[in-house]
Structure formats: structure tokens, C-alpha cells
Write a protein that holds these residues in place. Structure first.
Motif, PDB file in Angstrom:
ATOM      1  N   GLY A   7      65.939   3.093  84.563  1.00 20.00           N
ATOM      2  CA  GLY A   7      66.356   1.915  84.121  1.00 20.00           C
ATOM      3  C   GLY A   7      65.301   1.001  83.448  1.00 20.00           C
ATOM      4  N   LEU A   8      64.275   1.887  82.998  1.00 16.22           N
ATOM      5  CA  LEU A   8      63.066   1.205  82.256  1.00 16.22           C
ATOM      6  C   LEU A   8      62.968   1.178  80.790  1.00 16.22           C
ATOM      7  CD1 LEU A   8      60.156   2.575  84.671  1.00 16.22           C
ATOM      8  CD2 LEU A   8      61.166   0.220  84.437  1.00 16.22           C
ATOM      9  N   VAL A   9      64.132   1.920  80.364  1.00 15.70           N
ATOM     10  CA  VAL A   9      64.179   2.023  78.905  1.00 15.70           C
ATOM     11  C   VAL A   9      65.866   2.037  78.586  1.00 15.70           C
ATOM     12  CG1 VAL A   9      62.006   2.986  78.264  1.00 15.70           C
ATOM     13  CG2 VAL A   9      63.953   4.257  78.710  1.00 15.70           C
ATOM     14  N   ALA A  10      66.107   1.567  77.598  1.00  9.43           N
ATOM     15  CA  ALA A  10      67.652   1.780  77.223  1.00  9.43           C
ATOM     16  C   ALA A  10      67.552   2.725  76.263  1.00  9.43           C
ATOM     17  CB  ALA A  10      68.163   0.487  76.829  1.00  9.43           C
ATOM     18  N   ALA A  11      68.824   3.369  75.832  1.00  5.61           N
ATOM     19  CA  ALA A  11      68.977   4.537  74.902  1.00  5.61           C
ATOM     20  C   ALA A  11      70.355   4.473  74.059  1.00  5.61           C
ATOM     21  CB  ALA A  11      68.803   5.760  75.481  1.00  5.61           C
ATOM     22  N   ALA A  12      70.270   4.569  72.736  1.00  3.49           N
ATOM     23  CA  ALA A  12      71.328   4.632  72.005  1.00  3.49           C
ATOM     24  C   ALA A  12      71.314   5.634  71.117  1.00  3.49           C
ATOM     25  CB  ALA A  12      71.720   3.247  71.558  1.00  3.49           C
ATOM     26  N   ILE A  13      72.378   6.586  70.968  1.00  4.67           N
ATOM     27  CA  ILE A  13      72.057   7.774  70.180  1.00  4.67           C
ATOM     28  C   ILE A  13      71.778   7.478  68.862  1.00  4.67           C
ATOM     29  CG2 ILE A  13      73.315   9.482  69.102  1.00  4.67           C
ATOM     30  CD1 ILE A  13      74.921   9.726  71.545  1.00  4.67           C
ATOM     31  N   ASP A  14      72.412   6.327  68.048  1.00 10.40           N
ATOM     32  CA  ASP A  14      71.992   6.113  66.602  1.00 10.40           C
ATOM     33  C   ASP A  14      71.074   5.270  66.444  1.00 10.40           C
ATOM     34  OD1 ASP A  14      73.734   4.052  67.939  1.00 10.40           O
ATOM     35  OD2 ASP A  14      74.515   3.583  66.093  1.00 10.40           O
ATOM     36  N   GLU A  15      70.277   4.488  67.405  1.00  8.93           N
ATOM     37  CA  GLU A  15      69.183   3.606  67.503  1.00  8.93           C
ATOM     38  C   GLU A  15      67.971   3.989  68.222  1.00  8.93           C
ATOM     39  OE1 GLU A  15      70.472  -0.020  68.595  1.00  8.93           O
ATOM     40  OE2 GLU A  15      72.442   0.051  67.736  1.00  8.93           O
ATOM     41  N   GLY A  16      67.668   4.873  68.856  1.00  6.71           N
ATOM     42  CA  GLY A  16      66.503   5.290  69.645  1.00  6.71           C
ATOM     43  C   GLY A  16      66.679   4.704  70.858  1.00  6.71           C
ATOM     44  N   VAL A  17      65.362   4.520  71.446  1.00  4.06           N
ATOM     45  CA  VAL A  17      64.905   4.193  72.660  1.00  4.06           C
ATOM     46  C   VAL A  17      64.396   2.830  72.704  1.00  4.06           C
ATOM     47  CG1 VAL A  17      63.883   4.833  74.876  1.00  4.06           C
ATOM     48  CG2 VAL A  17      64.881   6.622  73.515  1.00  4.06           C
ATOM     49  N   GLU A  18      64.513   1.959  73.504  1.00  3.78           N
ATOM     50  CA  GLU A  18      63.865   0.670  73.692  1.00  3.78           C
ATOM     51  C   GLU A  18      63.331   0.206  74.924  1.00  3.78           C
ATOM     52  OE1 GLU A  18      65.843  -2.793  72.393  1.00  3.78           O
ATOM     53  OE2 GLU A  18      67.826  -2.360  73.182  1.00  3.78           O
ATOM     54  N   PHE A  19      62.317  -0.336  75.242  1.00  8.77           N
ATOM     55  CA  PHE A  19      61.638  -0.862  76.226  1.00  8.77           C
ATOM     56  C   PHE A  19      62.665  -2.092  76.818  1.00  8.77           C
ATOM     57  CE2 PHE A  19      58.496  -3.882  78.066  1.00  8.77           C
ATOM     58  CZ  PHE A  19      58.025  -3.281  79.038  1.00  8.77           C
ATOM     59  N   LEU A  20      62.653  -2.059  78.010  1.00 15.73           N
ATOM     60  CA  LEU A  20      63.527  -3.138  78.884  1.00 15.73           C
ATOM     61  C   LEU A  20      62.402  -3.892  79.503  1.00 15.73           C
ATOM     62  CD1 LEU A  20      66.508  -1.125  80.214  1.00 15.73           C
ATOM     63  CD2 LEU A  20      66.521  -2.693  78.240  1.00 15.73           C
ATOM     64  N   PRO A  21      62.017  -5.059  79.155  1.00 18.23           N
ATOM     65  CA  PRO A  21      60.982  -5.923  79.917  1.00 18.23           C
ATOM     66  C   PRO A  21      61.488  -6.501  80.966  1.00 18.23           C
ATOM     67  CG  PRO A  21      61.454  -6.987  77.828  1.00 18.23           C
ATOM     68  CD  PRO A  21      62.401  -5.502  77.803  1.00 18.23           C
ATOM     69  N   GLU A  22      62.809  -6.658  80.796  1.00 23.66           N
ATOM     70  CA  GLU A  22      63.438  -7.422  82.231  1.00 23.66           C
ATOM     71  C   GLU A  22      63.108  -6.781  83.543  1.00 23.66           C
ATOM     72  OE1 GLU A  22      65.665  -6.166  79.671  1.00 23.66           O
ATOM     73  OE2 GLU A  22      65.380  -8.032  78.739  1.00 23.66           O
ATOM     74  N   THR A  23      63.219  -5.245  83.356  1.00 22.37           N
ATOM     75  CA  THR A  23      63.090  -4.339  84.509  1.00 22.37           C
ATOM     76  C   THR A  23      61.506  -4.430  84.863  1.00 22.37           C
ATOM     77  OG1 THR A  23      64.749  -2.900  83.793  1.00 22.37           O
ATOM     78  CG2 THR A  23      63.325  -2.174  85.405  1.00 22.37           C
ATOM     79  N   MET A  24      60.613  -4.276  83.868  1.00 21.95           N
ATOM     80  CA  MET A  24      59.390  -4.584  84.476  1.00 21.95           C
ATOM     81  C   MET A  24      58.948  -5.921  85.193  1.00 21.95           C
ATOM     82  SD  MET A  24      58.090  -1.619  83.637  1.00 21.95           S
ATOM     83  CE  MET A  24      56.338  -1.816  83.563  1.00 21.95           C
ATOM     84  N   ALA A  25      59.663  -6.944  84.620  1.00 20.07           N
ATOM     85  CA  ALA A  25      59.217  -8.240  85.227  1.00 20.07           C
ATOM     86  C   ALA A  25      59.939  -8.007  86.586  1.00 20.07           C
ATOM     87  CB  ALA A  25      60.105  -9.262  84.329  1.00 20.07           C
ATOM     88  N   GLU A  26      61.041  -7.575  86.954  1.00 25.07           N
ATOM     89  CA  GLU A  26      61.658  -7.243  88.234  1.00 25.07           C
ATOM     90  C   GLU A  26      60.521  -6.547  89.163  1.00 25.07           C
ATOM     91  OE1 GLU A  26      65.374  -5.481  87.918  1.00 25.07           O
ATOM     92  OE2 GLU A  26      66.474  -6.965  86.858  1.00 25.07           O
ATOM     93  N   LEU A  27      60.021  -5.519  88.493  1.00 19.53           N
ATOM     94  CA  LEU A  27      59.008  -4.983  89.438  1.00 19.53           C
ATOM     95  C   LEU A  27      57.688  -5.439  89.508  1.00 19.53           C
ATOM     96  CD1 LEU A  27      59.114  -1.122  87.405  1.00 19.53           C
ATOM     97  CD2 LEU A  27      59.928  -1.789  89.766  1.00 19.53           C
ATOM     98  N   ALA A  28      57.469  -6.474  88.814  1.00 20.34           N
ATOM     99  CA  ALA A  28      56.186  -7.235  88.901  1.00 20.34           C
ATOM    100  C   ALA A  28      56.639  -8.187  90.036  1.00 20.34           C
ATOM    101  CB  ALA A  28      55.488  -7.952  87.709  1.00 20.34           C
ATOM    102  N   GLU A  29      57.747  -8.700  90.088  1.00 17.90           N
ATOM    103  CA  GLU A  29      58.163  -9.991  90.878  1.00 17.90           C
ATOM    104  C   GLU A  29      57.415 -10.201  92.478  1.00 17.90           C
ATOM    105  OE1 GLU A  29      62.149 -12.520  92.026  1.00 17.90           O
ATOM    106  OE2 GLU A  29      61.986 -11.242  90.482  1.00 17.90           O
TER     107      GLU A  29
END
Length: 108
Positions: free
Chosen positions: A71-93
Motif C-alpha cells: 500500500g505504499l504506491v498506487a498503480a494504474a495500467i495506463d498511467e504508471g505508478v505513483e507514490f502514496l504520501p498518506e501511507t508514509m505519514a501513517e507509518l511516521a505517526e
């Protein structure tokens, strides 16, 4: 900076050279991939991630797959992969220790 109490586990970790710690290379590569995606601030293809990090495309793909599964990145077949900063913030909390954790979105 937060100081650690005399904890034998912290001292033991500090005594192990990071190059020799088991799994250190895989973790380092995963962090490089996360930094790449966070820096780009947009969805990237596996090839772009590999090119930017210097990782072989297959290695970048394996790392991205694990990051996606966790759950640290999101993927879409036609758009690629993107970083999910919300998950990193949850880990840091839990370790934020009352400090404000700022969230910088890298979504398109």
C-alpha cells in the motif's frame, strides 16, 4: 533530535555495518524507488523508475510490486505508478512524538 535510552537492541544495530546487514540492499533499493517516485511528483512507468534509480527494469518491477502490495504506491495500467504520501505519514505517526508530520502530496 530524539535520544535513545540505553537500549541493547539499538546498540547492537549500530554495531552491525549496514552493508552486511541481511536485507539491507533490498531495503536500500526500495527506499531509492520511493524517493524517485516522491521526487518526480507524478506517476512513473517501471522503465522510468529503473532508469532514474539505475535499477534493472525487472528489479524495479519486483520492488514496485512489493510496495504496491504493502500500500505504499498506487498503480494504474495506463498511467504508471505513483507514490502514496498518506501511507508514509501513517507509518511516521507513531514515532512522530507529538511533532507535526507534514504531508506533501505528489498526486497529479
Amino acid at each position: 533530535m530524539r535520544r535513545h535510552r540505553a537500549d541493547p537492541n539499538v546498540e547492537m544495530l549500530a554495531a552491525v555495518p549496514h552493508e552486511r546487514a541481511e536485507g539491507a540492499c533490498s531495503i536500500k533499493r526500495a527506499v531509492e524507488v520511493l524517493r524517485c517516485l516522491a521526487t518526480e511528483g507524478r506517476a512513473c512507468t517501471v522503465s522510468e523508475v529503473g532508469s532514474t534509480t539505475g535499477l534493472h527494469r525487472a528489479t524495479a518491477h519486483r520492488i514496485l510490486r512489493v510496495l504496491f502490495d504493502e500500500g505504499l504506491v498506487a498503480a494504474a495500467i495506463d498511467e504508471g505508478v505513483e507514490f502514496l504520501p498518506e501511507t508514509m505519514a501513517e507509518l511516521a505517526e507513531p514515532v512522530a512524538d507529538g511533532r507535526e508530520v507534514r504531508l506533501k502530496s505528489s498526486r497529479i
